[in-house]
Design an enzyme around this catalytic site. Sequence first.
Site, PDB file in Angstrom:
ATOM      1  N   LYS A 117      24.763  12.329 -17.709  1.00 27.29           N
ATOM      2  CA  LYS A 117      24.846  11.122 -16.930  1.00 27.29           C
ATOM      3  C   LYS A 117      24.508  10.116 -17.702  1.00 27.29           C
ATOM      4  O   LYS A 117      23.382   9.958 -18.284  1.00 27.29           O
ATOM      5  CB  LYS A 117      23.757  11.365 -15.629  1.00 27.29           C
ATOM      6  CG  LYS A 117      23.363  10.110 -15.196  1.00 27.29           C
ATOM      7  CD  LYS A 117      22.436  10.054 -14.044  1.00 27.29           C
ATOM      8  CE  LYS A 117      21.653   8.463 -13.601  1.00 27.29           C
ATOM      9  NZ  LYS A 117      20.797   8.587 -12.628  1.00 27.29           N
TER      10      LYS A 117
ATOM     11  N   ALA B 191      21.380   6.154  -7.032  1.00 28.26           N
ATOM     12  CA  ALA B 191      20.168   5.050  -6.928  1.00 28.26           C
ATOM     13  C   ALA B 191      20.220   4.257  -5.727  1.00 28.26           C
ATOM     14  O   ALA B 191      21.341   3.788  -5.259  1.00 28.26           O
ATOM     15  CB  ALA B 191      20.068   4.079  -8.108  1.00 28.26           C
ATOM     16  N   GLY B 192      18.977   4.128  -5.034  1.00 27.41           N
ATOM     17  CA  GLY B 192      18.771   3.013  -3.912  1.00 27.41           C
ATOM     18  C   GLY B 192      18.613   3.602  -2.709  1.00 27.41           C
ATOM     19  O   GLY B 192      18.131   3.141  -2.025  1.00 27.41           O
TER      20      GLY B 192
ATOM     21  N   ASN C 235      16.510  10.770  -6.680  1.00 25.02           N
ATOM     22  CA  ASN C 235      15.233  11.347  -7.429  1.00 25.02           C
ATOM     23  C   ASN C 235      14.023  10.925  -6.415  1.00 25.02           C
ATOM     24  O   ASN C 235      13.357  11.448  -5.746  1.00 25.02           O
ATOM     25  CB  ASN C 235      15.277  11.000  -8.814  1.00 25.02           C
ATOM     26  CG  ASN C 235      14.137  11.660  -9.435  1.00 25.02           C
ATOM     27  OD1 ASN C 235      14.113  11.990 -10.744  1.00 25.02           O
ATOM     28  ND2 ASN C 235      13.012  12.030  -8.859  1.00 25.02           N
ATOM     29  N   THR C 236      13.859   9.568  -6.682  1.00 26.98           N
ATOM     30  CA  THR C 236      12.592   8.825  -6.137  1.00 26.98           C
ATOM     31  C   THR C 236      12.348   8.914  -4.622  1.00 26.98           C
ATOM     32  O   THR C 236      11.385   9.169  -3.951  1.00 26.98           O
ATOM     33  CB  THR C 236      12.518   7.354  -6.365  1.00 26.98           C
ATOM     34  OG1 THR C 236      12.570   7.179  -7.765  1.00 26.98           O
ATOM     35  CG2 THR C 236      11.171   6.827  -5.931  1.00 26.98           C
TER      36      THR C 236
ATOM     37  N   GLY D  51      15.236   3.673  -7.856  1.00 24.11           N
ATOM     38  CA  GLY D  51      13.656   3.604  -7.385  1.00 24.11           C
ATOM     39  C   GLY D  51      13.355   2.744  -6.182  1.00 24.11           C
ATOM     40  O   GLY D  51      12.284   2.566  -5.721  1.00 24.11           O
TER      41      GLY D  51
END
Lengths: 259, 66
Positions: free
Chosen positions: A101, A188-189, A210-211, A162
Amino acid sequence: MTDNTDKLVIGGRVFSSRLMVGTGKYASFEQTARALEVSGAEIITVAVRRVNLDRSKESLLDYIDPQKYTLLPNTAGCYTADDAIRTCRLAREAGMSDFVKLEVLGDEKTLFPDNEELLKAAKVLVGEGFTVLPYCSDDVILCKKLEDLGCAAVMPLGAPIGSGLGIRNPYNIKIILENVKIPVIVDAGVGCASDAAIAMELGCDGVLMNTAIAGASDPIAMAEAMKLAVIAGRLSYKAGRIPRKLYANASSPLDGMFL
Amino acid sequence: MQIILNGENSEQLDGLSIAGLLAKLGIGLERVAVEVNLDIVPKSNYGTHMLSDGDRIEIVHFVGGG
């Protein structure tokens, strides 16, 4: 009803799950392992860092079976093409896989990609035989350039890393989807399950997060929610939604009215 | 000899190979990568690659990340 023939193919590898999950920010390695399992993810991201010379500390791979998942090492924390390339080479040596990545960040506050450096790094890495999945801006021109360079997928951001702000520009994502042939993965987001479903309903090939899972009050429950949202969003996309209309259209027949 | 190991000064005996260093540190060869002065050393060379005074060594592995 899940379509068992609906597979995601990246770099010649075939995946059943369209949810990719990061391994950072969990409360413990046990929680990481459990969340990954519940999410059904087959591709998981990892970071490349110095080993702790104090071997009393445990490491991630003591808890996660690398045979069970496709490890996708990231270049998080890299701000130049050279640093990202160096990190990818180390990752390949450590992991024996070509998947990376690729992220080259522009600044610490936004963590937006430095797309100029990203293109430079992608070109070198593709040339060295890497299977490159670049985290990039939601810009179709950029995504086409990454495709032309030979990247295996593009991973436009939905919102800052995040941030949990969701898919801030679904129309940009849609334009990317209509103009590149390689898989498009929103990276992301995403903040909650409906964000993941929206990405999939747009027609994205996958979602990476992830977050949203690790930072949830109950990460294990959120991992399951995300799994179901990605499946539901994909099915909804494939099923073909109704057109949007401004006014009502009755579902019950007018024939046979007795009033 | 003095080497710089993961950013910190480290005193080591002369004639130490990468394999020897990893063994001393208790680090398995699997799933790590080793860089000496910015060049990656292939695992097959760990036994024969001798460290020199002033070498900058990085030993990395995978950690949790997004």
